[in-house]
Design a protein around this motif. Sequence first.
Motif, short mmCIF file in Angstrom:
data_model
loop_
_atom_site.label_atom_id
_atom_site.label_comp_id
_atom_site.label_asym_id
_atom_site.label_seq_id
_atom_site.Cartn_x
_atom_site.Cartn_y
_atom_site.Cartn_z
N LYS A 22 0.82 -1.21 0.00
CA LYS A 22 0.00 0.00 0.00
C LYS A 22 0.85 1.26 0.00
CE LYS A 22 -3.96 -2.09 2.31
NZ LYS A 22 -4.82 -2.08 3.49
N LEU A 23 2.15 1.10 0.30
CA LEU A 23 3.03 2.26 0.35
C LEU A 23 3.71 2.49 -1.00
CD1 LEU A 23 4.84 1.53 3.74
CD2 LEU A 23 2.88 3.04 3.36
N THR A 24 3.96 3.74 -1.29
CA THR A 24 4.71 4.06 -2.51
C THR A 24 6.18 3.77 -2.26
OG1 THR A 24 5.17 6.35 -1.91
CG2 THR A 24 3.07 5.91 -3.06
N HIS A 25 6.94 3.70 -3.33
CA HIS A 25 8.38 3.49 -3.21
C HIS A 25 9.01 4.61 -2.39
CE1 HIS A 25 12.19 1.67 -4.42
NE2 HIS A 25 12.64 2.91 -4.55
N GLU A 26 8.57 5.83 -2.61
CA GLU A 26 9.11 6.98 -1.89
C GLU A 26 8.79 6.89 -0.39
OE1 GLU A 26 8.88 11.88 -1.86
OE2 GLU A 26 7.85 10.77 -3.45
N GLN A 27 7.57 6.45 -0.05
CA GLN A 27 7.21 6.30 1.35
C GLN A 27 8.09 5.24 2.03
OE1 GLN A 27 3.03 5.51 0.59
NE2 GLN A 27 2.45 7.41 1.65
N LYS A 28 8.37 4.17 1.32
CA LYS A 28 9.24 3.11 1.86
C LYS A 28 10.64 3.65 2.10
CE LYS A 28 6.68 -0.54 -0.48
NZ LYS A 28 6.71 -1.56 -1.53
N GLU A 29 11.18 4.38 1.13
CA GLU A 29 12.51 4.97 1.30
C GLU A 29 12.55 5.96 2.46
OE1 GLU A 29 13.35 6.57 -2.57
OE2 GLU A 29 14.42 4.75 -3.18
N ASN A 30 11.49 6.74 2.60
CA ASN A 30 11.43 7.71 3.70
C ASN A 30 11.38 7.00 5.05
OD1 ASN A 30 11.50 9.90 1.97
ND2 ASN A 30 9.28 10.16 1.94
N TYR A 31 10.61 5.93 5.14
CA TYR A 31 10.54 5.18 6.39
C TYR A 31 11.90 4.56 6.72
CZ TYR A 31 9.08 2.34 10.24
OH TYR A 31 8.99 1.79 11.50
#
Length: 171
Positions: A29-38
Motif C-alpha cells: 500500500k506504500l509508494t516506493h518513496e514512502q518506503k525509502e522515507n521510512y
Amino acid sequence: EDSINYHLESLIPIASSSEAKILAGNKNKLTHEQKENYFAYFWENREREDPISAWIAYKKKVDEADKKYGSRIKRGYQTDMGRVFIKYGKPNDVTEKLNEQGAYPYVIWHYYRANNRSNVMFVFYQSTAVAEDFELIHSTMQGEVFNGNWKTTVNSRVGGGDSRLDDEERK
C-alpha cells in the motif's frame, strides 16, 4: 522495489514491536518513496550522527546471517538463529547436540554479555527432519521465548523423554 522491501523486512530483528508491525505489514500500500522515507527515518532515529554507517554495519550482519542461517525457503534474518545473531551478535560459546539418542538435534548459544545482561543462553532445536533451520525453544534473555521445560521437549524424540542428565545438571 524488491530491494527496498528486502531492506525494510531485514530491519525486523532490531525493530521495536510497533516498528515491526509496520515493517511486516502490507507494504504494497506504500509508494516506493514512502518506503525509502521510512527506511531513512528508521536509521536516523537510531544513529543521528551517522545513519549511513550504522546501516552499512547492520547490512554486514544481515548478509552474514543470510550466509550462515539462510535456506532455500528463508532468508537468514527470517530464521530464529539469524534473528538472534543479528540482534545480539556472535555467541561466546556454542554447544551442538546433533546426534543424541532420544533427542531432537539442538544447539545452545551462550553469551557472556548481551544487551547489558550477563550469562544469557539461547536454545534452538530442529523438531522435524525436513526443517532446514533451528527453532528458538528457550532463552534466558528477557523478552525472548522462555520455556522451563525445554529439556523435556528436546528429549521427547522417539517415544518419550530421556532421563539422562547433562553435565551442567549434575553440578
